[in-house]
Design a protein around this motif. Structure first.
Motif, PDB file in Angstrom:
ATOM      1  N   THR A  80       0.786  -1.083  -0.098  1.00  0.00           N
ATOM      2  CA  THR A  80      -0.070  -0.161   0.039  1.00  0.00           C
ATOM      3  C   THR A  80       0.993   1.128   0.020  1.00  0.00           C
ATOM      4  O   THR A  80       2.136   1.294   0.613  1.00  0.00           O
ATOM      5  CB  THR A  80      -0.855   0.280   1.001  1.00  0.00           C
ATOM      6  N   SER A  97      -3.485   3.332   0.185  1.00  0.00           N
ATOM      7  CA  SER A  97      -4.015   3.086  -1.120  1.00  0.00           C
ATOM      8  C   SER A  97      -3.352   1.767  -1.651  1.00  0.00           C
ATOM      9  O   SER A  97      -2.095   1.713  -1.733  1.00  0.00           O
ATOM     10  CB  SER A  97      -3.336   4.264  -2.256  1.00  0.00           C
ATOM     11  N   GLU A  98      -4.042   0.828  -1.837  1.00  0.00           N
ATOM     12  CA  GLU A  98      -3.786  -0.518  -2.373  1.00  0.00           C
ATOM     13  C   GLU A  98      -2.928  -0.330  -3.844  1.00  0.00           C
ATOM     14  O   GLU A  98      -3.305   0.335  -4.794  1.00  0.00           O
ATOM     15  CB  GLU A  98      -4.698  -1.463  -2.588  1.00  0.00           C
ATOM     16  N   VAL A 112     -11.098   8.900  -3.246  1.00  0.00           N
ATOM     17  CA  VAL A 112     -11.174   7.504  -2.622  1.00  0.00           C
ATOM     18  C   VAL A 112     -11.912   6.546  -3.729  1.00  0.00           C
ATOM     19  O   VAL A 112     -12.840   6.888  -4.126  1.00  0.00           O
ATOM     20  CB  VAL A 112     -11.887   7.699  -1.024  1.00  0.00           C
ATOM     21  N   ARG A 140      -5.280   1.820  -6.286  1.00  0.00           N
ATOM     22  CA  ARG A 140      -6.419   2.427  -5.997  1.00  0.00           C
ATOM     23  C   ARG A 140      -6.409   3.306  -4.907  1.00  0.00           C
ATOM     24  O   ARG A 140      -5.938   3.047  -3.636  1.00  0.00           O
ATOM     25  CB  ARG A 140      -7.301   1.344  -5.589  1.00  0.00           C
ATOM     26  N   TRP A 141      -6.608   4.558  -4.923  1.00  0.00           N
ATOM     27  CA  TRP A 141      -6.526   5.719  -4.124  1.00  0.00           C
ATOM     28  C   TRP A 141      -7.469   5.488  -2.832  1.00  0.00           C
ATOM     29  O   TRP A 141      -8.510   5.261  -3.059  1.00  0.00           O
ATOM     30  CB  TRP A 141      -6.829   7.102  -4.583  1.00  0.00           C
ATOM     31  N   GLY A 142      -6.733   5.263  -1.680  1.00  0.00           N
ATOM     32  CA  GLY A 142      -7.569   5.049  -0.495  1.00  0.00           C
ATOM     33  C   GLY A 142      -7.896   6.174   0.499  1.00  0.00           C
ATOM     34  O   GLY A 142      -8.175   5.898   1.666  1.00  0.00           O
TER      35      GLY A 142
END
Length: 343
Positions: A9, A186-187, A316, A338-340
């Protein structure tokens, strides 16, 4: 090798730009008429930032790290196991600044590594390396520090500042924290890196009269561009960045045109246009900081990503593809996340 469904992440990142903001007029007053004047590769950005006299790579990385700790708390970096740094122009021969950065931040990492050969793709390269080192050593978090510090030091030299290449680079820095913790940040959905050693000799430093970079002499070093070399770099770069981005997109099962965001290094406007057209993306989904910052080399991706998150464009759940190529094409890489959100 392309890795999908990683356990990495991106916990958070921050950029830093030096205070000195330099307009294109500064270089226009020194402009020389040479064979490369007017080449599309060297259409100047409106502005770029220059590091202050004596401001080092480590200084700029520390400034970016301060933003992280101010945002996330003073203990945010306490558990760093790995420190990776990349300086475009290491101030001290042989070694980089990783040890200094770790010491000044009060870190006690098990591994400190200065990554010199990732070039403009160093951010992706360092994400890949951080994951490998953390998995191998049982660590949990890594600090990535990147600095572009050659604009003020190389491209304002009296013998260099009049060349078309001089007005393109800008200085800046970025830091990021990478972790093996799916519950935070973010993953990283997929990453790929490719080395092309056959091109490694095509980016050269030159001086007039000729000398090795460590030898004393009157000629000031700069990049040895020719029309033939520029043609090769354009051809390779136009191909490599879309290729690695599409490779990762295919691996994670997303059509390139369906990506929410595409963030690349930013050598010039020609590459930026060609890359987004290759992925069939509109300009509004391919943010850049070129007109404000110029070519930030390895710092371009994280600074642009940080800016697009900071102004609310990236939200997100959005899928962000990052991609870049290095030097004259000897390295290329892409990473999707993937924006977290911020921690």
């Amino acid at each position: 090798m392309t890795i999908a469904d990683t356990d990495l992440t991106l916990v958070d990142l921050a950029g830093y730009l030096p205070e000195k903001r330099v307009p294109a007029d500064y270089f226009a007053q020194y402009a020389e008429d040479d064979d490369l004047t007017g080449n599309a590769m060297f259409r100047a950005p409106s502005f770029r930032h220059h590091a202050a006299d004596g401001e080092t790579s480590a200084d700029m990385m520390i400034a970016a790290a301060k933003t992280l700790t101010e945002r996330n708390g003073p203990d945010f970096l306490d558990d760093i196991d790995v420190v990776l740094t990349h300086s475009q122009l290491p101030e001290v021969p042989i070694r980089g600044c990783g040890g200094e950065v770790a010491h000044r931040l009060g870190l006690r990492p098990s591994t400190v590594l200065d990554v010199h050969n990732g070039g403009c793709a160093a951010f992706v390269h360092m994400i890949d390396l951080a994951g490998a080192l953390l998995r191998a050593n049982g660590g949990r978090t890594a600090l990535l520090g990147l600095a572009q510090n050659s604009a003020a030091q190389v491209f304002t030299q009296p013998q260099v500042r009049g060349k078309p290449q001089a007005s393109i680079p800008g200085d800046g820095a970025a830091v990021a924290v990478i972790g093996l913790d799916r519950g935070r940040g973010s993953e990283v959905l997929g990453v790929t890196c490719h080395s092309f050693g056959q091109y490694s000799g095509d980016m050269t430093g030159v001086a007039d009269p000729p000398r090795k970079y460590w030898e004393a002499g009157s000629g000031q070093l700069h990049i040895g561009f020719t029309e033939a070399k520029i043609a090769k770099v354009l051809a390779r770069g136009n191909r490599m960045v879309p290729e690695v981005a599409i490779e990762v997109a295919d691996t994670i099962g997303v059509a390139p045109r369906d990506l929410d965001w595409f963030i690349t290094n930013q050598p010039n406007r020609i590459f930026l246009r060609n890359w987004r057209e290759a992925l069939e993306l509109p300009s509004e989904r391919h943010p850049d900081t070129f007109d404000e910052c110029g070519n930030l080399f390895a710092v371009g991706i994280p600074v642009t990503l940080d800016a697009a998150v900071g102004d609310g464009r990236i939200r997100v759940g959005d899928i962000v593809m990052t991609a870049a190529f290095a030097h004259a094409g000897d390295f290329a890489g892409a990473a999707a996340l993937r924006w977290g959100g911020r921690p």
